[in-house]
Design a protein around this motif. Structure first.
Motif, PDB file in Angstrom:
ATOM      1  N   ALA A 107       0.802  -1.232   0.000  1.00 61.78           N
ATOM      2  CA  ALA A 107       0.000   0.000   0.000  1.00 61.78           C
ATOM      3  C   ALA A 107       0.835   1.282   0.000  1.00 61.78           C
ATOM      4  N   PRO A 108       1.804   1.459   0.907  1.00 58.38           N
ATOM      5  CA  PRO A 108       2.539   2.737   0.907  1.00 58.38           C
ATOM      6  C   PRO A 108       3.281   3.008  -0.410  1.00 58.38           C
ATOM      7  N   ALA A 109       3.969   2.004  -0.933  1.00 56.76           N
ATOM      8  CA  ALA A 109       4.713   2.194  -2.183  1.00 56.76           C
ATOM      9  C   ALA A 109       3.773   2.413  -3.360  1.00 56.76           C
ATOM     10  N   LEU A 110       2.629   1.749  -3.346  1.00 55.71           N
ATOM     11  CA  LEU A 110       1.659   1.917  -4.420  1.00 55.71           C
ATOM     12  C   LEU A 110       1.054   3.319  -4.401  1.00 55.71           C
ATOM     13  N   THR A 167     -11.933 -12.903  -8.512  1.00 56.46           N
ATOM     14  CA  THR A 167     -12.535 -12.165  -9.623  1.00 56.46           C
ATOM     15  C   THR A 167     -11.555 -11.212 -10.285  1.00 56.46           C
ATOM     16  N   CYS A 168     -10.470 -10.899  -9.597  1.00 53.43           N
ATOM     17  CA  CYS A 168      -9.439 -10.012 -10.127  1.00 53.43           C
ATOM     18  C   CYS A 168      -8.074 -10.512  -9.655  1.00 53.43           C
ATOM     19  N   HIS A 169      -7.057 -10.165 -10.430  1.00 49.37           N
ATOM     20  CA  HIS A 169      -5.682 -10.522 -10.074  1.00 49.37           C
ATOM     21  C   HIS A 169      -4.830  -9.275 -10.320  1.00 49.37           C
ATOM     22  N   PHE A 170      -4.292  -8.721  -9.244  1.00 53.35           N
ATOM     23  CA  PHE A 170      -3.553  -7.469  -9.328  1.00 53.35           C
ATOM     24  C   PHE A 170      -2.064  -7.732  -9.128  1.00 53.35           C
ATOM     25  N   HIS A 171      -1.241  -7.060  -9.940  1.00 50.86           N
ATOM     26  CA  HIS A 171       0.201  -7.255  -9.885  1.00 50.86           C
ATOM     27  C   HIS A 171       0.907  -5.909  -9.935  1.00 50.86           C
ATOM     28  N   LEU A 172       2.038  -5.858  -9.262  1.00 51.83           N
ATOM     29  CA  LEU A 172       2.885  -4.676  -9.292  1.00 51.83           C
ATOM     30  C   LEU A 172       4.237  -5.059  -9.854  1.00 51.83           C
ATOM     31  N   LEU A 173       4.810  -4.167 -10.632  1.00 49.22           N
ATOM     32  CA  LEU A 173       6.187  -4.313 -11.086  1.00 49.22           C
ATOM     33  C   LEU A 173       7.025  -3.555 -10.071  1.00 49.22           C
ATOM     34  N   VAL A 174       7.861  -4.282  -9.322  1.00 52.04           N
ATOM     35  CA  VAL A 174       8.564  -3.719  -8.175  1.00 52.04           C
ATOM     36  C   VAL A 174      10.073  -3.779  -8.407  1.00 52.04           C
ATOM     37  N   ALA A 175      10.731  -2.638  -8.222  1.00 49.12           N
ATOM     38  CA  ALA A 175      12.184  -2.555  -8.343  1.00 49.12           C
ATOM     39  C   ALA A 175      12.840  -3.236  -7.139  1.00 49.12           C
ATOM     40  N   GLU A 176      14.123  -3.489  -7.242  1.00 49.13           N
ATOM     41  CA  GLU A 176      14.858  -4.154  -6.158  1.00 49.13           C
ATOM     42  C   GLU A 176      14.768  -3.407  -4.841  1.00 49.13           C
ATOM     43  N   GLY A 230      12.171  -1.869  -3.752  1.00 48.33           N
ATOM     44  CA  GLY A 230      10.782  -1.856  -3.293  1.00 48.33           C
ATOM     45  C   GLY A 230       9.903  -0.804  -3.941  1.00 48.33           C
ATOM     46  N   GLU A 231      10.481   0.033  -4.791  1.00 52.83           N
ATOM     47  CA  GLU A 231       9.698   1.063  -5.471  1.00 52.83           C
ATOM     48  C   GLU A 231       8.784   0.426  -6.510  1.00 52.83           C
ATOM     49  N   VAL A 232       7.537   0.865  -6.544  1.00 51.19           N
ATOM     50  CA  VAL A 232       6.586   0.384  -7.549  1.00 51.19           C
ATOM     51  C   VAL A 232       6.833   1.130  -8.855  1.00 51.19           C
ATOM     52  N   LEU A 233       7.055   0.364  -9.918  1.00 49.77           N
ATOM     53  CA  LEU A 233       7.293   0.937 -11.243  1.00 49.77           C
ATOM     54  C   LEU A 233       6.089   0.789 -12.164  1.00 49.77           C
ATOM     55  N   GLY A 234       5.153  -0.103 -11.798  1.00 50.80           N
ATOM     56  CA  GLY A 234       3.999  -0.298 -12.659  1.00 50.80           C
ATOM     57  C   GLY A 234       2.944  -1.163 -12.015  1.00 50.80           C
TER      58      GLY A 234
END
Length: 173
Positions: free
Chosen positions: A12-15, A56-65, A67-71
């Motif tokens: 949550a915080p990084a997102l 019903t949904c599948h959520f994904h984050l692209l996370v840098a080494e 911990g920063e969310v990139l996508g």
């Protein structure tokens, strides 16, 4: 190399940081989420986790080494082997093939984990970057008229089962 991770409570915080830092960038090509999204972020994040737990949904984050969310790469309205794919990438992460690679990784999850065989997607006509990612990853324009928050868009579809999914595919001959 950034890692594609299934959405978790501790993201949550990084997102939220990702969404705030890229809000103006996103609004230039996709409909803005509005102020309420940020005000009610905690409740919305919990609701996403509930939807994900229900399947019903599948959520994904692209996370840098670090911990920063990139996508974000989301599969929504999953039912009967189909789902809608939506994604957004941080401005500073564009132009490096990260979205294309992440979408291809999503294909593998669709088949191996979520039993999905068909993905739908849509992008506004002015969102040339997302449209290019969709085309590069084998999505085909459907010809249907799509309106995304009042903006003209293009609908796409991608069949998954039995297809060559790209360089990361374990199914490559």
């Amino acid at each position: 190399m950034p890692e594609l991770q299934r959405l978790r409570a501790d993201h949550a915080p990084a997102l939220l940081t990702f969404e705030r830092e890229n809000r103006a960038f996103f609004a230039a090509s996709i409909p803005d989420r509005g102020d309420a999204y940020f005000t009610d972020f905690t409740a919305r994040h919990e609701a996403l986790l509930t939807e994900q737990a229900a399947g019903t949904c599948h959520f994904h984050l692209l996370v840098a080494e670090d911990g920063e969310v990139l996508g974000r790469f989301n599969l929504v309205d999953a039912a009967n082997g189909t789902a809608d794919l939506g994604f957004r990438l941080a401005e500073k992460a564009t132009g490096r093939g990260l979205a294309t690679s992440a979408v291809r990784r999503i294909f593998h999850l669709c088949e191996a984990t979520y039993a999905l065989t068909t993905l739908r997607a849509a992008a506004t006509v002015t969102n040339t970057a997302s449209r290019a990612v969709l085309t590069r990853t084998g999505f085909v324009a459907t010809g249907e008229e799509v309106v995304l928050n009042g903006k003209r868009g293009v609908g796409y579809v991608r069949e998954l089962r039995g297809r060559n999914l790209g360089p990361e595919s374990p199914h490559r001959a």
